[in-house]
Design a protein around this motif. Structure first.
Motif, PDB file in Angstrom:
ATOM      1  N   GLY A 127       0.802  -1.217   0.000  1.00 44.80           N
ATOM      2  CA  GLY A 127       0.000   0.000   0.000  1.00 44.80           C
ATOM      3  C   GLY A 127       0.832   1.264   0.000  1.00 44.80           C
ATOM      4  O   GLY A 127       0.287   2.372   0.062  1.00 44.80           O
ATOM      5  N   HIS A 128       2.167   1.138  -0.071  1.00 44.20           N
ATOM      6  CA  HIS A 128       3.059   2.300  -0.109  1.00 44.20           C
ATOM      7  C   HIS A 128       4.390   1.866  -0.709  1.00 44.20           C
ATOM      8  O   HIS A 128       4.608   0.683  -0.992  1.00 44.20           O
ATOM      9  N   ARG A 129       5.314   2.822  -0.897  1.00 41.79           N
ATOM     10  CA  ARG A 129       6.640   2.520  -1.443  1.00 41.79           C
ATOM     11  C   ARG A 129       7.729   3.136  -0.574  1.00 41.79           C
ATOM     12  O   ARG A 129       8.798   3.497  -1.068  1.00 41.79           O
ATOM     13  N   ARG A 130       7.454   3.245   0.712  1.00 39.89           N
ATOM     14  CA  ARG A 130       8.406   3.934   1.597  1.00 39.89           C
ATOM     15  C   ARG A 130       9.646   3.101   1.906  1.00 39.89           C
ATOM     16  O   ARG A 130      10.587   3.599   2.506  1.00 39.89           O
ATOM     17  N   GLY A 131       9.673   1.840   1.518  1.00 43.31           N
ATOM     18  CA  GLY A 131      10.810   0.995   1.870  1.00 43.31           C
ATOM     19  C   GLY A 131      12.030   1.161   0.986  1.00 43.31           C
ATOM     20  O   GLY A 131      13.081   0.578   1.267  1.00 43.31           O
ATOM     21  N   LEU A 132      11.939   1.966  -0.060  1.00 38.56           N
ATOM     22  CA  LEU A 132      13.084   2.156  -0.945  1.00 38.56           C
ATOM     23  C   LEU A 132      14.043   3.196  -0.367  1.00 38.56           C
ATOM     24  O   LEU A 132      13.614   4.265   0.058  1.00 38.56           O
ATOM     25  N   VAL A 133      15.339   2.883  -0.383  1.00 41.22           N
ATOM     26  CA  VAL A 133      16.356   3.777   0.168  1.00 41.22           C
ATOM     27  C   VAL A 133      17.139   4.462  -0.947  1.00 41.22           C
ATOM     28  O   VAL A 133      17.288   5.690  -0.963  1.00 41.22           O
ATOM     29  N   ARG A 134      17.665   3.683  -1.881  1.00 38.75           N
ATOM     30  CA  ARG A 134      18.448   4.262  -2.977  1.00 38.75           C
ATOM     31  C   ARG A 134      18.307   3.415  -4.228  1.00 38.75           C
ATOM     32  O   ARG A 134      18.283   2.188  -4.161  1.00 38.75           O
ATOM     33  N   LEU A 135      18.223   4.084  -5.354  1.00 39.10           N
ATOM     34  CA  LEU A 135      18.162   3.420  -6.647  1.00 39.10           C
ATOM     35  C   LEU A 135      19.404   3.786  -7.444  1.00 39.10           C
ATOM     36  O   LEU A 135      19.679   4.966  -7.673  1.00 39.10           O
ATOM     37  N   SER A 136      20.182   2.775  -7.853  1.00 38.29           N
ATOM     38  CA  SER A 136      21.382   2.988  -8.668  1.00 38.29           C
ATOM     39  C   SER A 136      21.098   2.528 -10.093  1.00 38.29           C
ATOM     40  O   SER A 136      20.481   1.474 -10.302  1.00 38.29           O
ATOM     41  N   VAL A 138      18.663  -1.735  -6.221  1.00 39.22           N
ATOM     42  CA  VAL A 138      17.721  -1.036  -5.346  1.00 39.22           C
ATOM     43  C   VAL A 138      18.008  -1.420  -3.908  1.00 39.22           C
ATOM     44  O   VAL A 138      17.971  -2.604  -3.560  1.00 39.22           O
ATOM     45  N   LEU A 139      18.326  -0.428  -3.061  1.00 37.56           N
ATOM     46  CA  LEU A 139      18.513  -0.672  -1.642  1.00 37.56           C
ATOM     47  C   LEU A 139      17.176  -0.558  -0.929  1.00 37.56           C
ATOM     48  O   LEU A 139      16.384   0.353  -1.210  1.00 37.56           O
ATOM     49  N   ILE A 140      16.934  -1.493   0.008  1.00 36.92           N
ATOM     50  CA  ILE A 140      15.652  -1.586   0.701  1.00 36.92           C
ATOM     51  C   ILE A 140      15.874  -1.407   2.197  1.00 36.92           C
ATOM     52  O   ILE A 140      16.837  -1.949   2.758  1.00 36.92           O
ATOM     53  N   ALA A 141      15.002  -0.665   2.863  1.00 36.54           N
ATOM     54  CA  ALA A 141      15.087  -0.517   4.313  1.00 36.54           C
ATOM     55  C   ALA A 141      14.885  -1.885   4.969  1.00 36.54           C
ATOM     56  O   ALA A 141      13.913  -2.584   4.656  1.00 36.54           O
TER      57      ALA A 141
END
Length: 350
Positions: A164-173, A202-205
């Motif tokens: 329901g959200h996309r807040r878990g993404l930290v960094r996209l290379s 893709v880095l994930i929290a």
């Protein structure tokens, strides 16, 4: 493209959903996808169905033609936003019913060959920050950026469907320079962006991996995984026509199209389909029975559905006909099979 690229792609088949979604997008943007489809020998109009199996090399050729016909640089991002779980059939159902994001990623990667990706996805979660890494098993040529953008945007779309959200993404290379439409990246990914990197990643929290999907359902997940396993094993085995028929029969859970409909979807006559199956020492009836047996075992083992409900889902007019067929397949009645598998499962746990 390098020498191995065409050979590897010629040996692979993809579900046609990627071509279907791109064709719909192109049409919505005001362009006609039919000339590119025809040029690559792909079906068009009502003949182009998501469950068709097509050569990966033809799909790549179609993408390259579209990139030449449609002067919209962010086409890959637009295409990825159309990749919701509902378009992936049983693969999407297995992921969305998983108990955690981590388990969804694991089952998704396990059965990644059921999708139409040209990239190789890896999950790195044991050391350092958890991440998803993309590799290019073949040289994708001018389609490279489109395919990376499409897959990454599709992953974000699936993440939103899951949690329901996309807040878990930290960094996209990303392994290319910043495009003119960088703002579109910021809007879609909502995380730190690194262009000109060595690879796509893709880095994930870490805490996001334990999040529970909105539609988590252990029973449904087990059944979906079983069906994904069946699909994957059949796609990997010999007999391309037999695989294609199984794919059609398993495409929509609970629906078994007749021979005439399967032949139409595969663009052959009924007689031609029978002849091709016979050449592989199979028949439509035996393939249908094998699919039904696989699903019956899964329903009996992994759900609490009544025998009458299972019979209905498998297309039998009543429980007696299903029971007769199940005895023919296994030598056991459905109730006895369920009791025996439950007993063995209990012994294993103890």
């Amino acid at each position: 493209m390098n020498d191995q690229g065409p050979l590897r792609l010629a040996q692979r088949e993809h579900p046609a959903i990627g071509v279907v979604l791109l064709s719909e997008l192109v049409r919505d943007l005001g362009y006609d996808p039919v000339p590119a489809l025809r040029a690559e020998g792909l079906p068009a109009g009502d003949e182009l169905r998501p469950t068709n199996l097509i050569e990966a090399s033809r799909e790549l050729g179609y993408i390259l033609r579209i990139l030449g016909d449609v002067p919209i640089p962010e086409l890959g991002l637009l295409a990825g936003r159309r990749h919701h779980f509902s378009v992936f059939g049983m693969w999407g159902f297995a992921m969305i019913s998983s108990s955690t994001l981590r388990s969804a990623i694991q089952v998704g990667l396990r059965f990644i060959d059921l999708t139409h990706t040209f990239l190789r996805w890896h999950f790195i979660g044991k050391t350092g920050a958890p991440r998803m890494r993309l590799e290019e098993p073949v040289d994708l040529g001018p389609a490279r950026r489109f395919l990376i953008e499409r897959d990454l945007t599709a992953a974000v779309t699936l993440l939103e469907d899951l949690l329901g959200h996309r807040r878990g993404l930290v960094r996209l290379s990303l392994p290319y320079e910043s495009p003119s439409y960088r703002e579109s990246y910021s809007e879609i990914f909502s995380c730190e962006l690194e262009f000109g990197a060595d690879r796509a990643e893709v880095l994930i929290a870490p805490d996001t991996l334990d999040a529970t999907p909105l539609q988590a359902n252990p029973t449904a997940a087990a059944l979906a995984e079983q069906q994904c396993n069946e699909l994957a094993s059949r796609m990997a085995g010999p007999g391309s026509t037999t695989r294609a028929v199984r794919h059609e029969l398993l495409a929509v859970p609970g629906e078994f199209p007749p021979l005439a409909e399967v032949a139409r979807r595969l663009h052959v006559s009924e007689r031609g389909l029978r002849r091709r199956l016979a050449a592989e020492k199979a028949s439509f009836r035996t393939v249908l029975d094998q699919v039904r047996e696989t699903l019956a075992r899964a329903y009996l083992r992994d759900t609490r559905l009544q025998i009458e409900e299972i019979a209905e889902r498998l297309g039998y007019s009543d429980a007696a006909n299903f029971t007769h067929a199940f005895r023919r397949w296994t030598g056991s009645a459905p109730g006895r099979f369920r009791a025996d598998t439950a007993y063995l499962s209990e012994r294993t746990r103890s």
